[in-house]
Design a protein around this motif. Structure first.
Motif, short mmCIF file in Angstrom:
data_model
loop_
_atom_site.label_atom_id
_atom_site.label_comp_id
_atom_site.label_asym_id
_atom_site.label_seq_id
_atom_site.Cartn_x
_atom_site.Cartn_y
_atom_site.Cartn_z
N TRP A 8 0.83 -1.21 0.00
CA TRP A 8 0.00 0.00 0.00
C TRP A 8 0.86 1.26 0.00
O TRP A 8 0.50 2.26 -0.63
CB TRP A 8 -0.97 -0.03 1.18
CG TRP A 8 -2.08 -1.01 0.94
CD1 TRP A 8 -2.21 -2.27 1.48
CD2 TRP A 8 -3.18 -0.86 0.03
NE1 TRP A 8 -3.33 -2.89 0.98
CE2 TRP A 8 -3.95 -2.05 0.10
CE3 TRP A 8 -3.61 0.15 -0.82
CZ2 TRP A 8 -5.11 -2.24 -0.66
CZ3 TRP A 8 -4.76 -0.04 -1.58
CH2 TRP A 8 -5.49 -1.22 -1.49
N PHE A 12 0.46 4.33 -2.77
CA PHE A 12 0.25 5.74 -2.46
C PHE A 12 1.44 6.61 -2.85
O PHE A 12 1.26 7.80 -3.17
CB PHE A 12 -0.11 5.92 -0.98
CG PHE A 12 -1.53 5.54 -0.67
CD1 PHE A 12 -2.59 6.37 -1.03
CD2 PHE A 12 -1.83 4.33 -0.05
CE1 PHE A 12 -3.91 6.02 -0.77
CE2 PHE A 12 -3.15 3.97 0.22
CZ PHE A 12 -4.19 4.81 -0.15
N TRP A 22 -10.06 3.92 -6.68
CA TRP A 22 -11.20 4.07 -5.76
C TRP A 22 -11.44 5.54 -5.43
O TRP A 22 -12.22 5.88 -4.54
CB TRP A 22 -10.94 3.29 -4.47
CG TRP A 22 -9.63 3.63 -3.82
CD1 TRP A 22 -9.41 4.60 -2.89
CD2 TRP A 22 -8.36 3.02 -4.07
NE1 TRP A 22 -8.08 4.64 -2.55
CE2 TRP A 22 -7.41 3.67 -3.27
CE3 TRP A 22 -7.94 1.98 -4.91
CZ2 TRP A 22 -6.06 3.33 -3.27
CZ3 TRP A 22 -6.59 1.63 -4.92
CH2 TRP A 22 -5.68 2.31 -4.09
N GLY A 49 -8.69 2.11 7.42
CA GLY A 49 -8.22 2.24 6.03
C GLY A 49 -8.66 3.54 5.40
O GLY A 49 -9.16 3.56 4.27
N ALA A 50 -8.46 4.65 6.10
CA ALA A 50 -8.95 5.96 5.62
C ALA A 50 -8.32 6.36 4.29
O ALA A 50 -8.93 7.09 3.50
CB ALA A 50 -8.66 7.03 6.66
N GLY A 51 -7.09 5.88 4.04
CA GLY A 51 -6.40 6.29 2.81
C GLY A 51 -6.25 7.80 2.77
O GLY A 51 -5.91 8.44 3.78
N ASP A 70 -4.84 3.61 9.08
CA ASP A 70 -4.44 2.99 7.82
C ASP A 70 -3.20 2.13 8.08
O ASP A 70 -2.43 2.41 9.00
CB ASP A 70 -4.13 4.02 6.72
CG ASP A 70 -4.41 3.44 5.33
OD1 ASP A 70 -5.48 3.72 4.76
OD2 ASP A 70 -3.57 2.64 4.85
N ILE A 71 -3.03 1.11 7.27
CA ILE A 71 -1.82 0.28 7.36
C ILE A 71 -0.64 1.02 6.72
O ILE A 71 0.52 0.72 7.00
CB ILE A 71 -2.07 -1.09 6.68
CG1 ILE A 71 -1.05 -2.12 7.16
CG2 ILE A 71 -2.07 -0.97 5.15
CD1 ILE A 71 -1.38 -3.55 6.75
N ASP A 96 -2.43 -2.30 11.28
CA ASP A 96 -3.18 -3.29 10.50
C ASP A 96 -4.50 -3.55 11.24
O ASP A 96 -4.49 -4.07 12.36
CB ASP A 96 -2.34 -4.58 10.40
CG ASP A 96 -3.06 -5.69 9.63
OD1 ASP A 96 -4.30 -5.61 9.45
OD2 ASP A 96 -2.37 -6.65 9.24
N ILE A 97 -5.61 -3.21 10.60
CA ILE A 97 -6.91 -3.24 11.28
C ILE A 97 -7.39 -4.67 11.56
O ILE A 97 -8.35 -4.88 12.30
CB ILE A 97 -7.97 -2.42 10.49
CG1 ILE A 97 -9.19 -2.09 11.33
CG2 ILE A 97 -8.37 -3.14 9.19
CD1 ILE A 97 -8.92 -1.28 12.54
N ARG A 114 -15.04 2.16 3.83
CA ARG A 114 -15.26 2.04 2.39
C ARG A 114 -14.05 1.36 1.78
O ARG A 114 -12.93 1.87 1.83
CB ARG A 114 -15.48 3.40 1.73
CG ARG A 114 -15.56 3.30 0.20
CD ARG A 114 -15.90 4.62 -0.45
NE ARG A 114 -15.89 4.51 -1.90
CZ ARG A 114 -14.82 4.76 -2.66
NH1 ARG A 114 -13.68 5.15 -2.13
NH2 ARG A 114 -14.88 4.62 -3.97
N ALA A 115 -14.27 0.15 1.24
CA ALA A 115 -13.26 -0.55 0.43
C ALA A 115 -12.01 -0.93 1.22
O ALA A 115 -10.90 -0.79 0.73
CB ALA A 115 -12.89 0.30 -0.79
C1 SAM Z 1 -9.18 0.93 -1.70
S1 SAM Z 1 -8.42 1.93 -0.50
C2 SAM Z 1 -9.81 2.81 0.20
C3 SAM Z 1 -9.36 4.05 0.92
C4 SAM Z 1 -10.51 4.89 1.52
N1 SAM Z 1 -11.30 4.12 2.46
C5 SAM Z 1 -11.37 5.46 0.43
O1 SAM Z 1 -12.56 5.14 0.36
O2 SAM Z 1 -10.84 6.26 -0.37
C6 SAM Z 1 -8.02 0.75 0.77
C7 SAM Z 1 -7.33 1.39 1.95
O3 SAM Z 1 -7.21 0.44 3.00
C8 SAM Z 1 -5.89 0.45 3.51
N2 SAM Z 1 -5.65 -0.90 4.07
C9 SAM Z 1 -5.51 -2.05 3.39
N3 SAM Z 1 -5.36 -3.08 4.23
C10 SAM Z 1 -5.42 -2.56 5.48
C11 SAM Z 1 -5.33 -3.12 6.79
N4 SAM Z 1 -5.16 -4.45 6.97
N5 SAM Z 1 -5.42 -2.30 7.86
C12 SAM Z 1 -5.61 -0.95 7.69
N6 SAM Z 1 -5.70 -0.38 6.47
C13 SAM Z 1 -5.61 -1.16 5.38
C14 SAM Z 1 -5.02 0.84 2.32
O4 SAM Z 1 -3.76 1.35 2.68
C15 SAM Z 1 -5.92 1.86 1.63
O5 SAM Z 1 -5.74 3.15 2.17
#
Ligand code: SAM
Length: 208
Positions: A8, A12, A22, A49-51, A70-71, A96-97, A114-115
Motif C-alpha cells: 500500500w 500511495f 477508488w 483504512g482511511a487512505g 491505515d496500514i 493493521d486493522i 469504504r473498500a
Molecule cells: C481501496 S483503498 C480505500 C481508501 C478509503 N477508504 C477510500 O474510500 O478512499 C483501501 C485502503 O485500505 C488500507 N488498508 C488495506 N489493508 C489494510 C489493513 N489491513 N489495515 C488498515 N488499512 C488497510 C489501504 O492502505 C488503503 O488506504
C-alpha cells in the motif's frame, strides 16, 4: 505472501489521488448513509483504512472527531499534508486493522469502512477485523460497511478481494447489530470502469 504495508505504501507513493482506482471527488454516497444517523455533538468516527479520502475533510467540516487508521504510513502522511495534524480533532493510527487495536483508543460512535474490509481474505484476519469493530464501537453506535458486492471484481489494486452480500455482513456482525438500511451501488472508477458495491448501515444494540 504480499507485505501489505509495503504494497500500500508503494501504491500511495506512486500515484496521485485522482489516479487511484477508488478515488472519489464526491463522497455523497457515504454522506447519504451518515445522514440517516441521529446527530450528536462531538461524536467520534473511526475510519479504518482511511487512505487519502476526502471523506475526512467532510467529517471535519461537520465537527466530528476522527480516528484515522491505515496500514500505510505513506497514505496517512499524504492525508496529514492536506488536513494538518489537527491534534484536537484527529487521532492518527497507523495499524493493521485485522490485528488487535492498541490500548487507549477512544470509543467510537460511528465506524465507516469504504473498500477496506474486502481486502482481508484470510478468515483469521476477517475475524480480527470484526473483533476490533466490536470493541471500538460504543453500544448505540453505528457502522457503515461499503465493500465490493458479490457482483464485484475478484481483484483490486493488484490484490485478491473477498466479496460481500448484506446477508454475510449481517451474519458476521452478529445479533447485537440491527440492519437499518442497505443499497447496491455502482461506483465508476476514474478510468470509467464499473465497480459494484454493497453499502449497509447497522446499529449496535445493548446485546440482550
Ligand atoms: C481501496 S483503498 C480505500 C481508501 C478509503 N477508504 C477510500 O474510500 O478512499 C483501501 C485502503 O485500505 C488500507 N488498508 C488495506 N489493508 C489494510 C489493513 N489491513 N489495515 C488498515 N488499512 C488497510 C489501504 O492502505 C488503503 O488506504
Amino acid at each position: 505472501m504480499v507485505d501489505q504495508r509495503k504494497h500500500w505504501n508503494k501504491v500511495f507513493a506512486s500515484k496521485s489521488d485522482p489516479e487511484l482506482g477508488w478515488y472519489e471527488s464526491d463522497v455523497s454516497q457515504t454522506l447519504k448513509f451518515l445522514d440517516l444517523i441521529p446527530k450528536h455533538e462531538e461524536a467520534v468516527v473511526f475510519l479504518p483504512g482511511a487512505g487519502t479520502s476526502i471523506l475526512v475533510d467532510e467529517l471535519l467540516a461537520r465537527g466530528f472527531r476522527i480516528i484515522l487508521n491505515d496500514i500505510s504510513d505513506e497514505a496517512l502522511s499524504k492525508l496529514a499534508a492536506r488536513t494538518g495534524r489537527n491534534e484536537e480533532s484527529l487521532i492518527w493510527l497507523c495499524h493493521d486493522i485485522s490485528r488487535p487495536l492498541p490500548d487507549g483508543i477512544p470509543g467510537a460512535d460511528v465506524w465507516i469502512d469504504r473498500a477496506v474490509l474486502h481486502f482481508l481474505t484470510e478468515e483469521s484476519k476477517i475475524q480480527g477485523y470484526f473483533a476490533n469493530l466490536n470493541s471500538a464501537l460504543r453500544t448505540g453506535g453505528y457502522v457503515l460497511l461499503a465493500e465490493f458486492s458479490t457482483a464485484g471484481p475478484r481483484k483490486c489494486a493488484g490484490l485478491e478481494v473477498y466479496r460481500y452480500s448484506v446477508q454475510e455482513m449481517t451474519r458476521r456482525l452478529g445479533k447485537t447489530f440491527t440492519l437499518l438500511a442497505h443499497e447496491d451501488y455502482t461506483y465508476i472508477t476514474p478510468a470509467g470502469e464499473e465497480r459494484p458495491y454493497i453499502y449497509a448501515l447497522f446499529k449496535k444494540n445493548s446485546g440482550q
